[in-house]
Write an enzyme that holds these catalytic residues in place. Structure first.
Site, short mmCIF file in Angstrom:
data_model
loop_
_atom_site.label_atom_id
_atom_site.label_comp_id
_atom_site.label_asym_id
_atom_site.label_seq_id
_atom_site.Cartn_x
_atom_site.Cartn_y
_atom_site.Cartn_z
N ASP A 110 -18.01 -11.20 -0.94
CA ASP A 110 -17.82 -12.05 0.25
C ASP A 110 -19.09 -11.92 1.08
OD1 ASP A 110 -16.84 -13.77 2.13
OD2 ASP A 110 -14.90 -12.79 2.34
C1 NOJ Z 1 -16.26 -15.35 4.50
C2 NOJ Z 1 -14.87 -15.64 4.05
O1 NOJ Z 1 -14.10 -14.46 4.00
C3 NOJ Z 1 -14.80 -16.31 2.69
O2 NOJ Z 1 -13.48 -16.71 2.44
C4 NOJ Z 1 -15.73 -17.48 2.63
O3 NOJ Z 1 -15.64 -18.12 1.38
C5 NOJ Z 1 -17.15 -16.99 2.90
N1 NOJ Z 1 -17.22 -16.40 4.22
C6 NOJ Z 1 -18.18 -18.09 2.77
O4 NOJ Z 1 -18.11 -18.95 3.83
#
Ligand code: NOJ
Length: 738
Positions: free
Chosen positions: A285
């Site tokens: 993430d």
């Molecule tokens: C953080 C989030 O937890 C995730 O779900 C998302 O895909 C990413 N950022 C990218 O934006």
């Protein structure tokens, strides 16, 4: 003749298999030849994902120099950049200006629609309509790929049992069985059958794993769950998504039993690779690799790169640490080059499968951008999905549907809103003009002359100056429809709430309106279950419309006016008060279950254990009755499944749909088992007065669970089976597994 058909079928099957094999051989050769030409830096480059800075940034920007890196072939993918021209311009750099011309992946969070915004995912799950859910994901994928996206960071399949957690909005609720079916449907919708399909992107199931169990519902918080709980509750939707073909998976921000998910070998190697044979790639993430430092797990960034690569992470989202440190770590012998090669290989394979080596610009199609977005078909699908997702929570004296010819007062901060209605994580959805507001929907449905309007108050402020006008307006009407709720950004990432009451002075406004004595219908817009105990006790009707999307206002009008009879059923439990959380239907019994006749049954002093509305609950304008539950046998065995039938009758005045639900209870287990578990459902349509026998079949496989040794077993013994219109109101039968 039959023999000939049989031989021909076999032949054509073997041709298909050998064609598939030869495609695979060709792909492997292509990728291996390419890898042989790549320098270590270029291989590392494939494991690097950067945000473009074009669109909303969903976390801190670590390295703004991504374009420079891109030119050096040191970036494998870009996210948060959309548009045929924009993606084409970056792809051009990758293809024409780098040594090997390896195309980029373009990722984006397309959570519930791209430009045509569908209801938020939790809402969609309340439709109990897998085809509609799959179709919604298909349309989102079609629109996103028309603007250059080839990789969608969805679905989120985290089971969530804590409504304080803002990300509950992104999942399919609290149930494992239903969550797994929805997960697979969304993968099918996003990816289709073949990644080469230009109208479908590659999916990324997230967040692996148990992110939804963040302590106290606070986002990013610690997760500590037993392995039995992990396997029985949190992992199944991931397995379902991967088995449905999800090409990629994203790690979670949280630690899990002490090890951050992003460097968790148990998750990334033992489960994903060894047990589930996953052959796609794993992306972190956003900066979750670097975040292992504050977690107290990595000493510094270099250490975080070492830990995560060695644990099986293939791509570093926005952290920049693979790019900075992998080469050094390999030189020091702390990371093996073969692991980096393997990670790059997995990523290149997906690029190949997407057809990017054949035509790197296949998704950056300015023609499709004009024709494939916000089409009439997409808008109609969004409207239909919205209607299906609404849950009628209360409808005393059948105040709904609204009777024609009556004066309707539309009151509340959501009535003319066009921003909250599309909800959080609403991608490229228009936030100003395009969404249909409740007001516009109602004007279209009943005509402006039948409507009165007052805003009453804001969503969140202390200002009560609009109350007087609101009360005056309500007094002039026959019925009051008041729309209240949360801000869209009270849900979604890092938008947890400690309280789940209506924000600001909205409840006060409802109390004032109640004093007018007019019938009051509350249209609730929220991204999660809310503690609407007063509202439930005092208002006449409550329709939960969640955040319904671009066509929300039209869909709300369809339901309020009876053009569409609501059929949504909750996939999350509504608590009476926050203190009951986590509250979910499939809890354990405990050694001292609640018993009114003793002081020593598990209970609270100040509130009953009951939810405000249970899982599976939702009303219709008509009524359904359940009778004559029959079991085909008193026993179930490996070779003899059990058939359960029940008679469902539409006893009201309207045609309508009902979600018939089947639950079981494993009475005594080698580990304690939930009091009820959903095992099947059937969504049926019955005309007013019509009855139908609904059949279910249970096999022993439906009764499996992970035991204390994490074996997936069924156990002999007694079971209860329940069928009903929600998880509490059911008919019950008994059988024995032999
Ligand atoms: C953080 C989030 O937890 C995730 O779900 C998302 O895909 C990413 N950022 C990218 O934006």
């Amino acid at each position: 003749m039959q023999k000939i058909i049989y031989i021909l079928t076999l032949l054509s099957l073997s041709f298909t298999i050998s064609a598939q094999n030869s495609d695979k051989i060709k792909m492997n050769k292509f990728v291996d030849d390419l890898l042989n030409k790549m320098t270590l830096e270029e291989k590392i480059g494939q494991t690097v994902l950067y945000t473009s800075g074009y669109d909303v940034i969903t976390g801190p920007t670590v390295d703004p120099n991504y374009k420079e890196y891109l030119k050096k072939g040191m970036v494998g993918g870009i996210f948060n950049g959309v548009g045929a021209d924009y993606t084409r311009s970056l792809q051009k750099i990758a293809v024409e200006e780098t040594r090997l011309g390896i195309p980029l992946l373009f990722g984006y969070d397309v959570i519930h629609g791209y430009k045509t915004i569908f209801p938020m995912p939790l809402a969609e799950s309340c439709s109990w309509d897998l085809d509609a859910i799959e179709n919604s994901a298909r349309i989102a994928s079609k629109e996103a790929t028309a603007e250059g996206i080839n990789w969608i960071f969805a679905p989120m399949v985290d089971i969530a049992r804590d409504a304080r957690w803002g990300r509950i909005v992104e999942g399919a609720g609290e149930d494992v069985y239903w969550g797994s079916l929805v997960a697979a449907a969304r993968i099918r919708g996003i990816q289709g059958k073949d990644l080469k399909d230009r109208e479908r992107a590659m999916a990324c199931v997230k967040h692996f794993a148990a992110y939804g169990a963040s302590m106290a519902g606070r986002d990013y918080n610690t997760v500590d769950v037993s392995l039995v709980e992990l396997w029985n509750t949190y992992l199944p939707p991931f397995k379902a998504a991967l088995y449905a073909g999800s090409a990629t998976i994203m790690t979670a921000f949280n630690d899990l039993n002490g090890i951050p998910a992003t460097a968790n070998k148990y998750l990334l190697k033992d489960i994903l690779i060894d047990k589930w044979k996953f052959d796609g790639f794993v992306v972190s993430d956003y900066t979750s690799v670097n975040e292992m430092i504050p977690h107290g797990y990595a000493r510094d960034e270099k250490h975080s790169a070492e830990l995560s690569m060695n644990a099986g992470l293939d791509m570093d989202m926005q952290g920049g640490v693979f790019m900075k440190y992998l080469k050094e770590l390999i030189a020091e012998g702390k990371v093996l080059e073969k692991d980096v090669t393997l990670a790059a290989r997995k990523i290149l394979i997906k690029k190949y499968e997407l057809g990017l080596f054949e035509d790197p610009y296949r998704y950056s199609d300015s023609k499709r951008e004009k024709t494939d977005i916000m089409t009439a078909e997409h808008k109609e699908a969004a409207r239909d999905m919205a209607r299906k997702s609404f849950v009628l929570l209360k409808n005393d004296n059948q105040v709904l549907p609204l009777t024609s010819g009556k004066k309707i007062a539309l009151i509340g901060p959501m009535i003319k809103d066009k921003r909250e209605i599309i909800g959080s994580w609403s991608a490229m959805g228009d936030r100003t003009n395009v969404p249909v507001s409740i007001y516009e929907g109602m004007v279209e449905a009943v005509g402006e002359h039948n409507l009165l309007y007052a805003k009453g108050c804001d969503i969140e402020s202390d200002d009560t100056s609009g109350f007087e006008e609101a009360v005056k307006t309500a007094s002039q009407a026959d019925i009051v429809v008041v729309s209240v709720g949360e801000f869209h950004n009270m849900t979604g990432e890092n938008n947890s709430r400690a309280g789940l009451d209506l924000p600001g002075v909205q409840l006060q406004l409802l109390k004032k309106l109640k004093e007018t004595g007019k019938p009051i219908v509350m249209v609730l817009m929220s991204g999660r279950p809310m503690t609407i105990t007063w509202e439930n006790a005092h208002l006449d009707a409550i329709l939960d419309v969640w955040f319904p999307g671009t066509m929300g206002g039209a869909a709300i009008a369809d339901v309020l006016t009876g053009k569409y009879n609501p059929s949504g059923k909750l996939t999350v439990t509504f608590p009476q008060v926050v203190g009951q959380i986590p509250l979910f239907y499939n809890h354990k019994s405990t050694g001292r279950p609640f018993d009114a006749s003793t002081n020593y049954g598990s209970r609270y002093w100040d509130v009953s254990n009951d939810p405000l509305y249970p899982f599976g609950y939702g009303l219709s304008y008509t009524t359904f009755e359940y009778a004559d539950m029959k079991l085909s046998s008193e026993t179930i065995t490996k070779n003899s499944p059990l058939k359960i039938s029940v008679k469902v009758s539409n006893t009201g005045k309207y045609d309508g749909e009902e979600v018939v639900q089947l639950y079981t209870r494993d009475v005594i287990g080698s580990i304690t088992r939930p009091v009820k578990e959903l095992k099947g459902y059937s969504k049926i349509f019955l005309k007013a007065g019509e009855s139908r026998i609904v059949d279910f079949t249970l096999t022993v496989d439906d009764l499996r669970f992970y035991n204390a040794d994490l074996e997936y077993v069924y156990e002999i013994g007694d079971f209860s089976v329940f069928v009903g219109g929600n998880s509490q109101k059911t008919l019950e039968g008994k059988f024995t597994l032999k």
